[in-house]
Design an enzyme around this catalytic site. Structure first.
Site, PDB file in Angstrom:
ATOM      1  CE1 TYR A  53      -4.532  -2.071   4.951  1.00  0.00           C
ATOM      2  CE2 TYR A  53      -3.519   0.060   4.519  1.00  0.00           C
ATOM      3  CZ  TYR A  53      -4.052  -1.131   4.052  1.00  0.00           C
ATOM      4  OH  TYR A  53      -4.101  -1.372   2.704  1.00  0.00           O
ATOM      5  CB  SER A  63      -0.863   0.015   1.271  1.00  0.00           C
ATOM      6  OG  SER A  63      -1.439   1.284   1.471  1.00  0.00           O
TER       7      SER A  63
HETATM    8  C1  BGC Z   1      -6.250   1.293   1.774  1.00  0.00           C
HETATM    9  C2  BGC Z   1      -7.454   2.062   1.279  1.00  0.00           C
HETATM   10  C3  BGC Z   1      -7.094   3.495   1.015  1.00  0.00           C
HETATM   11  C4  BGC Z   1      -5.821   3.610   0.177  1.00  0.00           C
HETATM   12  C5  BGC Z   1      -5.357   5.044   0.043  1.00  0.00           C
HETATM   13  C6  BGC Z   1      -5.122   1.468   0.803  1.00  0.00           C
HETATM   14  O1  BGC Z   1      -4.016   0.723   1.199  1.00  0.00           O
HETATM   15  O2  BGC Z   1      -6.601  -0.078   1.913  1.00  0.00           O
HETATM   16  O3  BGC Z   1      -8.507   1.986   2.231  1.00  0.00           O
HETATM   17  O4  BGC Z   1      -8.160   4.138   0.335  1.00  0.00           O
HETATM   18  O5  BGC Z   1      -4.798   2.842   0.745  1.00  0.00           O
HETATM   19  O6  BGC Z   1      -5.321   5.722   1.266  1.00  0.00           O
END
Ligand code: BGC
Length: 273
Positions: free
Chosen positions: A167, A154
């Site tokens: 996260y 991410s």
């Molecule tokens: C997340 C999303 C988010 C995106 C940008 C991703 O890794 O799971 O929920 O919209 O990052 O922030």
């Protein structure tokens, strides 16, 4: 999307592939000639549909249910995959969850769950796959590399994310897991890389794109001014796993429409004056 047969006869396991980015990657890899194992946790219907559509249009696929955060289940999944197809050539560590909470109210359980699935789950799958990759070595008529491993991470492996510390920490951890594995496995001819998407239209962030008002808001963070689809990620995964990318290991490709470009500074930082 037109994809060449760059993964002909290679066997790929994609975790969390019953929907979203994982499903998109699995289908694209099948289009590139790979035989596909669709891992899922609870969405059997989605997994079966993905398998069905691959079998009808593209080639071989099976679904295997397993919780990636369980050592026993990951081991059994790898054994079942190797029993079906003989070995695996590509692992895509895609399974991931969000459990959002302000930090002051974040429970240990909410922290642990996200770390267990996103980081420990990737570790467990990576370790089982790496054992098979190193045991088998290079098969020249399939690929120049012995094997390929991809992490679907991410932008939050780099961008801090208030309200989502669990996260962001899991994705930051994935960055160093990926690089350390790339370093350790390169002598075995195993390439290890990450794709770090920005906002993609999947279930994980439905609330940020489903209504026009929400989408309008998130577009403020995306210089390229559109929210991605799984098909924006899938061809990049196919390419990174193919021999066209044979000299790439330890890299992260940010597929984020420019989210990482500090969009707040896009007008010269005037917001702050
Ligand atoms: C997340 C999303 C988010 C995106 C940008 C991703 O890794 O799971 O929920 O919209 O990052 O922030």
């Amino acid at each position: 999307m037109s994809i060449g047969k760059t993964l002909q006869d290679q066997i790929v396991l994609v975790t969390g592939a019953s929907s979203g980015i994982g499903k998109g990657v699995a289908v694209a890899m099948a289009q590139a000639g790979a035989k596909v194992i669709i891992n899922y946790l609870s969405d059997q219907k989605g997994a079966d549909q993905a398998v069905q559509s691959i079998k009808e249009n593209l080639g071989s696929a099976i679904a295997i249910q397993a919780d990636v955060s369980s050592e026993d289940q990951v081991r059994e999944m790898m054994q079942a995959a190797c029993k079906e197809f003989g070995t695996i050539d590509i692992l895509v560590n895609n399974a991931g969850i969000q459990q959002d909470s302000g930090f002051l109210d974040m429970s240990l359980a909410g922290w642990q769950k996200v770390i267990d699935v996103n980081l420990t789950g990737s570790f467990l799958c990576a370790r089982e796959a790496a054992r098979e990759f190193c045991r088998r070595g290079v098969v020249r008529d399939r690929s120049r590399a012995a094997a390929k491993m991809l992490f679907i991470s991410s932008v939050h492996d780099t961008i801090p994310w208030a309200g989502h510390a669990n996260y962001a920490a899991s994705k930051g951890g994935l960055l160093m897991l990926m690089k350390s594995l790339a370093q350790e496995l390169a002598p075995h001819k195993v390439r290890v890389n990450s794709i770090s998407p920005g906002a993609v239209k999947t279930n994980i962030n439905r609330d940020t794109w489903e209504s026009p008002e929400a989408e309008e808001k998130i577009l403020n963070l995306i210089p390229y001014n559109r929210v991605a689809e799984p098909d924006d990620i899938a061809p990049v995964a196919v390419w990174l796993a193919s021999d066209e990318a044979d000299y790439i290991t330890g890299a992260t490709i940010y597929v984020d429409g420019g989210m990482l470009l500090y969009p707040g500074f896009g007008t010269g930082g005037e917001v702050c004056r």
